[in-house]
Motif scaffolding. Structure first.
Motif, PDB file in Angstrom:
ATOM      1  N   ARG A 149      63.945 -68.448 -15.135  1.00 31.84           N
ATOM      2  CA  ARG A 149      65.311 -68.218 -14.308  1.00 31.84           C
ATOM      3  C   ARG A 149      66.409 -67.603 -15.571  1.00 31.84           C
ATOM      4  O   ARG A 149      67.041 -66.535 -15.031  1.00 31.84           O
ATOM      5  N   GLN A 150      65.822 -67.530 -16.851  1.00 27.22           N
ATOM      6  CA  GLN A 150      66.507 -66.648 -17.773  1.00 27.22           C
ATOM      7  C   GLN A 150      66.226 -65.392 -17.763  1.00 27.22           C
ATOM      8  O   GLN A 150      66.856 -64.354 -17.722  1.00 27.22           O
ATOM      9  N   ALA A 151      64.752 -65.093 -17.624  1.00 29.82           N
ATOM     10  CA  ALA A 151      64.183 -63.815 -17.701  1.00 29.82           C
ATOM     11  C   ALA A 151      64.342 -62.993 -16.598  1.00 29.82           C
ATOM     12  O   ALA A 151      64.632 -61.687 -16.904  1.00 29.82           O
ATOM     13  N   TRP A 152      64.618 -63.554 -15.233  1.00 31.08           N
ATOM     14  CA  TRP A 152      64.652 -62.590 -14.233  1.00 31.08           C
ATOM     15  C   TRP A 152      66.017 -62.429 -13.710  1.00 31.08           C
ATOM     16  O   TRP A 152      66.563 -61.675 -12.837  1.00 31.08           O
ATOM     17  N   ASP A 153      67.206 -62.838 -14.551  1.00 31.98           N
ATOM     18  CA  ASP A 153      68.500 -62.722 -14.192  1.00 31.98           C
ATOM     19  C   ASP A 153      68.904 -61.580 -14.549  1.00 31.98           C
ATOM     20  O   ASP A 153      69.119 -61.117 -15.751  1.00 31.98           O
ATOM     21  N   PRO A 154      69.228 -60.657 -13.678  1.00 30.85           N
ATOM     22  CA  PRO A 154      69.739 -59.160 -14.138  1.00 30.85           C
ATOM     23  C   PRO A 154      71.031 -59.205 -14.906  1.00 30.85           C
ATOM     24  O   PRO A 154      71.024 -58.262 -15.690  1.00 30.85           O
ATOM     25  N   ALA A 155      71.809 -60.326 -14.983  1.00 27.87           N
ATOM     26  CA  ALA A 155      72.751 -60.395 -16.092  1.00 27.87           C
ATOM     27  C   ALA A 155      72.471 -61.042 -17.209  1.00 27.87           C
ATOM     28  O   ALA A 155      73.235 -61.186 -18.198  1.00 27.87           O
ATOM     29  N   GLY A 156      71.056 -61.186 -17.597  1.00 25.39           N
ATOM     30  CA  GLY A 156      70.759 -61.786 -18.797  1.00 25.39           C
ATOM     31  C   GLY A 156      70.163 -60.997 -19.809  1.00 25.39           C
ATOM     32  O   GLY A 156      69.949 -59.621 -19.387  1.00 25.39           O
ATOM     33  N   GLU A 157      69.920 -61.334 -20.973  1.00 23.67           N
ATOM     34  CA  GLU A 157      69.511 -60.569 -22.066  1.00 23.67           C
ATOM     35  C   GLU A 157      68.228 -60.030 -22.115  1.00 23.67           C
ATOM     36  O   GLU A 157      67.598 -59.349 -22.604  1.00 23.67           O
ATOM     37  N   ILE A 158      67.435 -60.881 -21.306  1.00 20.82           N
ATOM     38  CA  ILE A 158      65.864 -60.572 -21.220  1.00 20.82           C
ATOM     39  C   ILE A 158      65.280 -59.598 -20.199  1.00 20.82           C
ATOM     40  O   ILE A 158      64.392 -58.590 -20.483  1.00 20.82           O
ATOM     41  N   TYR A 159      66.299 -59.454 -19.184  1.00 15.00           N
ATOM     42  CA  TYR A 159      65.919 -58.809 -18.016  1.00 15.00           C
ATOM     43  C   TYR A 159      65.489 -57.311 -18.323  1.00 15.00           C
ATOM     44  O   TYR A 159      64.467 -56.574 -17.646  1.00 15.00           O
ATOM     45  N   PRO A 160      66.274 -56.513 -19.059  1.00 14.59           N
ATOM     46  CA  PRO A 160      66.168 -55.083 -19.430  1.00 14.59           C
ATOM     47  C   PRO A 160      64.787 -54.908 -19.991  1.00 14.59           C
ATOM     48  O   PRO A 160      64.287 -53.728 -19.620  1.00 14.59           O
ATOM     49  N   SER A 161      64.049 -55.975 -20.545  1.00 17.34           N
ATOM     50  CA  SER A 161      62.733 -55.826 -21.152  1.00 17.34           C
ATOM     51  C   SER A 161      61.680 -56.101 -20.238  1.00 17.34           C
ATOM     52  O   SER A 161      60.469 -56.147 -20.615  1.00 17.34           O
ATOM     53  N   MET A 162      61.831 -56.634 -19.023  1.00 17.41           N
ATOM     54  CA  MET A 162      60.904 -57.000 -18.021  1.00 17.41           C
ATOM     55  C   MET A 162      60.288 -55.842 -17.375  1.00 17.41           C
ATOM     56  O   MET A 162      60.770 -54.954 -16.672  1.00 17.41           O
ATOM     57  N   ARG A 163      58.740 -55.526 -17.705  1.00 14.61           N
ATOM     58  CA  ARG A 163      58.032 -54.855 -16.996  1.00 14.61           C
ATOM     59  C   ARG A 163      58.255 -54.589 -15.372  1.00 14.61           C
ATOM     60  O   ARG A 163      58.424 -53.524 -14.789  1.00 14.61           O
ATOM     61  N   GLY A 164      58.302 -55.847 -14.448  1.00  9.02           N
ATOM     62  CA  GLY A 164      58.354 -55.940 -13.278  1.00  9.02           C
ATOM     63  C   GLY A 164      59.856 -55.975 -12.694  1.00  9.02           C
ATOM     64  O   GLY A 164      59.894 -56.395 -11.393  1.00  9.02           O
ATOM     65  N   ARG A 165      60.605 -55.433 -13.426  1.00 15.82           N
ATOM     66  CA  ARG A 165      62.102 -55.752 -12.954  1.00 15.82           C
ATOM     67  C   ARG A 165      62.485 -54.727 -11.584  1.00 15.82           C
ATOM     68  O   ARG A 165      63.066 -55.246 -10.625  1.00 15.82           O
ATOM     69  N   ASP A 166      61.681 -53.637 -11.478  1.00 18.30           N
ATOM     70  CA  ASP A 166      61.674 -52.766 -10.315  1.00 18.30           C
ATOM     71  C   ASP A 166      61.190 -53.470  -9.198  1.00 18.30           C
ATOM     72  O   ASP A 166      61.516 -53.743  -7.850  1.00 18.30           O
ATOM     73  N   VAL A 167      59.987 -54.026  -9.332  1.00 17.78           N
ATOM     74  CA  VAL A 167      59.362 -54.918  -8.402  1.00 17.78           C
ATOM     75  C   VAL A 167      59.947 -55.912  -7.666  1.00 17.78           C
ATOM     76  O   VAL A 167      59.997 -56.402  -6.573  1.00 17.78           O
ATOM     77  N   ASN A 168      60.750 -56.701  -8.706  1.00 15.35           N
ATOM     78  CA  ASN A 168      61.497 -57.799  -8.356  1.00 15.35           C
ATOM     79  C   ASN A 168      63.168 -57.382  -8.020  1.00 15.35           C
ATOM     80  O   ASN A 168      63.920 -58.368  -7.981  1.00 15.35           O
ATOM     81  N   ALA A 169      63.476 -56.243  -7.792  1.00 15.39           N
ATOM     82  CA  ALA A 169      64.705 -55.810  -7.398  1.00 15.39           C
ATOM     83  C   ALA A 169      65.318 -56.621  -6.136  1.00 15.39           C
ATOM     84  O   ALA A 169      64.558 -56.770  -5.256  1.00 15.39           O
ATOM     85  N   ASN A 170      66.361 -57.131  -6.433  1.00 13.33           N
ATOM     86  CA  ASN A 170      67.362 -57.839  -5.501  1.00 13.33           C
ATOM     87  C   ASN A 170      66.608 -59.420  -5.433  1.00 13.33           C
ATOM     88  O   ASN A 170      67.430 -60.400  -4.577  1.00 13.33           O
TER      89      ASN A 170
END
Ligand SMILES: [Zn+2]
Length: 294
Positions: A149-170
């Motif tokens: 929940r922390q890692a995938w929150d686009p407003a969170g601090e971890i999200y910018p470092s997530m490899r799969g953030r494009d795949v998980n967009a929206n």
């Protein structure tokens, strides 16, 4: 629709959402070795490989346990905007019809468990009611790994470092936030027991907060392993990660641990994306492990 297997006195149904050729093997396995795969390919055809492509499934698991109704992982969902992974975008499947063929209604689900918060495990958390994304299972407590929940929150601090953030967009916006806003989410840590003889354990690597859901009854044991394994080739080669694994060292360690654990007492492994018998057992061999059809 009949249950597909039992765990002791508990019944389990399989609710299929999608099946198809996903990618060539080098598009799934980060550590792919053509020669090693070729040695096994015939045995994987057609259940897990078709026409040189990985054959994969999106499926949810529905458990009835002492009057509690539990749904494990919720697929990709219908009508969702997935710009970076169009195969799972704007789906219009009859998942809900198939769910109801189990004899259950949406209102009957007591607990939804998301092993992790990737695009293809949270989709049916919500459905579009014409104006908003609303909880599909209005009476359920939705269990999310607190770390994800922390890692995938686009407003969170971890999200910018997530490899799969494009795949998980929206995904967070349309499938997690509406559940948080409705007050239906429970954020859990290692060792959480959603019901008697059931436990969620940290299984990090594929995502930071990935959890394995263990269910015991009358001497039987099943491990709902989410994306610890995408394919039975990873039983033979636990060091092969998927390209979607965030931390490949941790993911491989977790995979080996889960396989060893299941082999130790014959527990059933119930992954999210297996074709064929859809769940497996594993056997220890001289040099490693082999998958066995359940
Ligand atoms: Zn998945």
């Amino acid at each position: 629709m009949e249950p597909v297997f039992n765990i002791g006195r508990h019944k389990v149904w399989r609710i299929e959402e999608w099946a198809g050729k996903f990618a060539p093997p080098e598009g799934l396995f980060a550590e792919y070795e053509a020669e090693a795969f070729a040695m096994e390919e015939e045995g994987f055809t057609p259940d897990y490989v078709q026409d040189g492509q990985i054959y994969a499934i999106l499926q949810s698991w529905l458990i009835e346990a002492d009057g509690q109704v539990i749904l494990v992982d919720t697929g990709a969902g219908n009508g969702k905007d997935r710009p970076h992974i169009p195969v799972f975008g704007q789906l219009e499947t009859d998942f809900i019809t198939r769910f109801k063929q189990s004899g259950k209604q949406l209102e009957d689900v007591d607990i939804v468990i998301c092993t992790h918060l990737h695009i293809d495990h949270v989709g049916w958390n919500t459905r579009w009611d014409g104006e908003n994304w609303v909880p599909t299972f209005p009476n359920a407590k939705y269990i999310f790994p607190a770390i994800d929940r922390q890692a995938w929150d686009p407003a969170g601090e971890i999200y910018p470092s997530m490899r799969g953030r494009d795949v998980n967009a929206n995904v967070f916006e349309d499938s997690i936030q509406p559940i948080l806003d409705a007050g239906l989410a429970e954020l859990v840590e290692d060792g959480f027991e959603p019901a008697p003889s059931m436990v969620l354990r940290n299984a990090p690597g594929h995502t930071p907060g990935h959890m394995v859901f263990e269910v015991r009854s009358e001497g039987d044991r099943a491990l709902f392993t989410g994306d610890i394994l995408h394919h039975p080739m990873q039983v033979i080669r636990p060091d092969w990660n998927s390209v979607y694994c965030e931390d490949r060292v941790a993911a491989a360690q977790t995979r080996r641990h889960v396989i060893e654990d299941a082999a130790s007492d014959g527990a059933r492994i119930v992954p999210a994306h297996f074709g064929g018998s859809h769940s497996i057992f594993v056997q220890k061999t001289e040099g490693g492990f082999r998958p066995i059809k359940a």
